[in-house]
Write a protein that holds these residues in place. Structure first.
Motif, mmCIF file in Angstrom:
data_model
loop_
_atom_site.group_PDB
_atom_site.id
_atom_site.type_symbol
_atom_site.label_atom_id
_atom_site.label_comp_id
_atom_site.label_asym_id
_atom_site.label_seq_id
_atom_site.Cartn_x
_atom_site.Cartn_y
_atom_site.Cartn_z
ATOM 1 N N VAL A 79 0.830 -1.203 0.000
ATOM 2 C CA VAL A 79 0.000 0.000 0.000
ATOM 3 C C VAL A 79 0.861 1.248 0.000
ATOM 4 N N ALA A 80 1.876 1.265 0.856
ATOM 5 C CA ALA A 80 2.767 2.426 0.937
ATOM 6 C C ALA A 80 3.448 2.691 -0.400
ATOM 7 N N ALA A 81 3.861 1.639 -1.077
ATOM 8 C CA ALA A 81 4.569 1.800 -2.345
ATOM 9 C C ALA A 81 3.668 2.387 -3.425
ATOM 10 N N GLN A 82 2.376 2.119 -3.367
ATOM 11 C CA GLN A 82 1.467 2.584 -4.410
ATOM 12 C C GLN A 82 0.816 3.936 -4.095
ATOM 13 N N LEU A 83 0.664 4.268 -2.821
ATOM 14 C CA LEU A 83 -0.055 5.491 -2.466
ATOM 15 C C LEU A 83 0.846 6.659 -2.110
ATOM 16 N N LEU A 84 2.106 6.400 -1.783
ATOM 17 C CA LEU A 84 2.996 7.455 -1.314
ATOM 18 C C LEU A 84 4.287 7.480 -2.123
ATOM 19 N N ASP A 85 4.834 8.697 -2.288
ATOM 20 C CA ASP A 85 6.093 8.799 -3.026
ATOM 21 C C ASP A 85 7.276 8.649 -2.076
ATOM 22 N N GLU A 86 8.475 8.792 -2.602
ATOM 23 C CA GLU A 86 9.692 8.572 -1.800
ATOM 24 C C GLU A 86 9.787 9.538 -0.623
ATOM 25 N N GLU A 87 9.199 10.728 -0.755
ATOM 26 C CA GLU A 87 9.249 11.708 0.325
ATOM 27 C C GLU A 87 8.157 11.505 1.370
ATOM 28 N N GLY A 88 7.332 10.485 1.156
ATOM 29 C CA GLY A 88 6.265 10.207 2.120
ATOM 30 C C GLY A 88 4.991 10.980 1.864
ATOM 31 N N ARG A 89 4.890 11.620 0.677
ATOM 32 C CA ARG A 89 3.683 12.372 0.329
ATOM 33 C C ARG A 89 2.757 11.479 -0.498
ATOM 34 N N CYS A 92 -0.017 11.918 -6.721
ATOM 35 C CA CYS A 92 -1.073 12.653 -7.438
ATOM 36 C C CYS A 92 -2.211 11.725 -7.818
ATOM 37 N N GLU A 93 -1.876 10.493 -8.205
ATOM 38 C CA GLU A 93 -2.908 9.528 -8.602
ATOM 39 C C GLU A 93 -3.856 9.237 -7.430
ATOM 40 N N PHE A 94 -3.288 9.098 -6.234
ATOM 41 C CA PHE A 94 -4.117 8.823 -5.066
ATOM 42 C C PHE A 94 -4.967 10.039 -4.713
ATOM 43 N N GLU A 95 -4.393 11.225 -4.747
ATOM 44 C CA GLU A 95 -5.139 12.428 -4.391
ATOM 45 C C GLU A 95 -6.269 12.708 -5.386
#
Length: 408
Positions: A79-89, A92-95
């Protein structure tokens, strides 16, 4: 997809299913601020029958939510790999996919005994977990079909579909708590499981969810309430009786508006200008229905006023079972339990010949009580005008006109 538990689950006591939420929070552990891991134990009549894991990822409390969730490994890491980028944000796809989420709840790790291993049961469990651990700013993430590695994740994938989850990717599906559809879906699955629990077997379940309930083995309409249902409904009617008699004493002949008075103001607007004598007759309807329950254990409204009183009584009884468990427990103490206890939807469906009186609450149908109204004539409505509310539907079964009033 299965839509109801098989014979094993149907034979089990579904009404005794319960959840035990277990979470240990280390007060001075920085890692505990951003991610909370809950073990949810599923029991039936006190006996453990399964468990699942729920991981809460709190974006604003995490230094880097992606790294922190990845550290949990397994499905939360995916889940983390698909919803968040390397900086932890959030990506855009999720938002763009979600209405307004600032946190995520990842549900996985389901283990459930075969007796209860059904998507409907799991959907109700997940809905309860969502209620307990989230608010409207959460995105709830479940496995999609392509992420199913075991029977538990497959059940979660089917449960997600029942709860109106939307596929985010081939591996993830998401329930957006900011939308109405998931809550409506949760209400549907709860209603279905509650119905199955009351009937105690798959034969009582209808795949179309349209079958009328409340029929005996010979196909005849069964209007007999269970003892506990009748007791709580009687308390509800007695409570409303007390309140409406207080209204009558306080208001007298004066006109009133919606919300004025505890009961009179909750009636349809066409009643607001009625005099004290009319209001006394309306109050007596609650007393007559409560007396029927005491004498016969069931109730059948004999006029429009009694129909309205019974509708309000059922609504109040439903509220009592939700909000006054101690009062309900005291009321039914010593009465035998039945799987049909407190089925207020069944009461609404079976105890009335029709629900025409409820049309009087619809402002778009203003004037429908008039016998000359086109809709009134087309539908064959009767006794909706306030002056006709106490005319008996069946003159041969009319109440004693000299019975007086139970209160002053």
């Amino acid at each position: 997809m299965s839509t109801h538990p098989g014979p094993a689950a149907a034979g089990a006591d579904l009404a005794q299913l319960a959840l035990d939420f277990h979470h240990t929070h280390q007060l001075l552990d920085a890692a505990a601020q951003g991610v909370h891991k809950w073990e949810v134990r599923i029991t039936a009549a006190g006996t453990p029958v399964g468990s699942l894991t729920a991981v809460r990822g709190l974006y604003w409390k995490s230094d880097n939510l992606r790294e922190r969730m990845a550290d949990e490994q397994s499905f939360p890491a995916l889940v983390a790999a698909q919803l968040l980028d390397e900086e932890g944000r959030f990506t855009c796809e999720f938002e763009e996919f979600i209405e307004s989420a600032s946190s995520v709840l990842v549900v996985d790790g389901l283990h459930l005994e075969k007796t209860f291993a059904d998507p409907l049961v799991v959907a109700v469990v997940v809905a309860a977990v969502i209620d307990r651990l989230t608010d409207n700013y959460f995105a709830v993430v479940l496995p999609a079909k392509n992420a199913c590695t075991d029977a538990g994740s497959a059940l979660l994938a089917e449960a997600g579909a029942l709860l109106s989850a939307q596929e985010f990717s081939d591996e993830l599906q998401i329930i957006d708590n900011a939308l109405a559809a998931p809550e409506e879906a949760a209400q549907r699955v709860r209603s279905r499981l509650r119905s199955l629990a009351r009937h105690g077997g798959p034969a009582a379940w209808d795949e179309d969810d349209d079958k009328d309930e409340g029929w005996d083995e010979d196909g005849e309409e069964d209007e007999k309430l269970t003892a506990r249902t009748a007791a709580v409904l009687r308390v509800a009617l007695e409570e409303l009786s007390e309140q409406i008699w207080q209204d009558v004493a306080a208001v007298g002949d004066a006109p009133l508006g919606r919300g004025e008075g505890r009961v009179l103001g909750s009636l349809p607007p066409i009643t607001f200008g009625q005099d004290q004598q009319w209001r006394r007759q309306m109050a007596r309807c609650f007393d007559d229905l409560a007396a029927d329950l005491t004498d016969t254990g069931t109730v059948r409204p004999g006029c429009t006023g009694e129909e309205m009183a019974l509708h309000l009584g059922i609504d109040r009884a439903k509220t009592l079972t939700r909000n006054r468990p101690r009062l309900v427990a005291k009321t039914v103490e010593g009465l035998s339990e039945d799987h049909r206890d407190f089925d207020w939807d069944w009461c609404s469906a079976v105890l009335f010949e029709d629900h025409d009186v409820l049309m009087l609450f619809d402002a778009s149908l203003d004037g429908i009580e008039d016998s000359g109204n086109e809709i009134n004539q087309a539908l064959g409505l009767a006794n909706l005008a306030a002056a006709d509310w106490f005319e008996p539907f069946r003159p041969g079964q009319a109440r004693d006109p000299d019975r007086g009033f139970g209160r002053c």
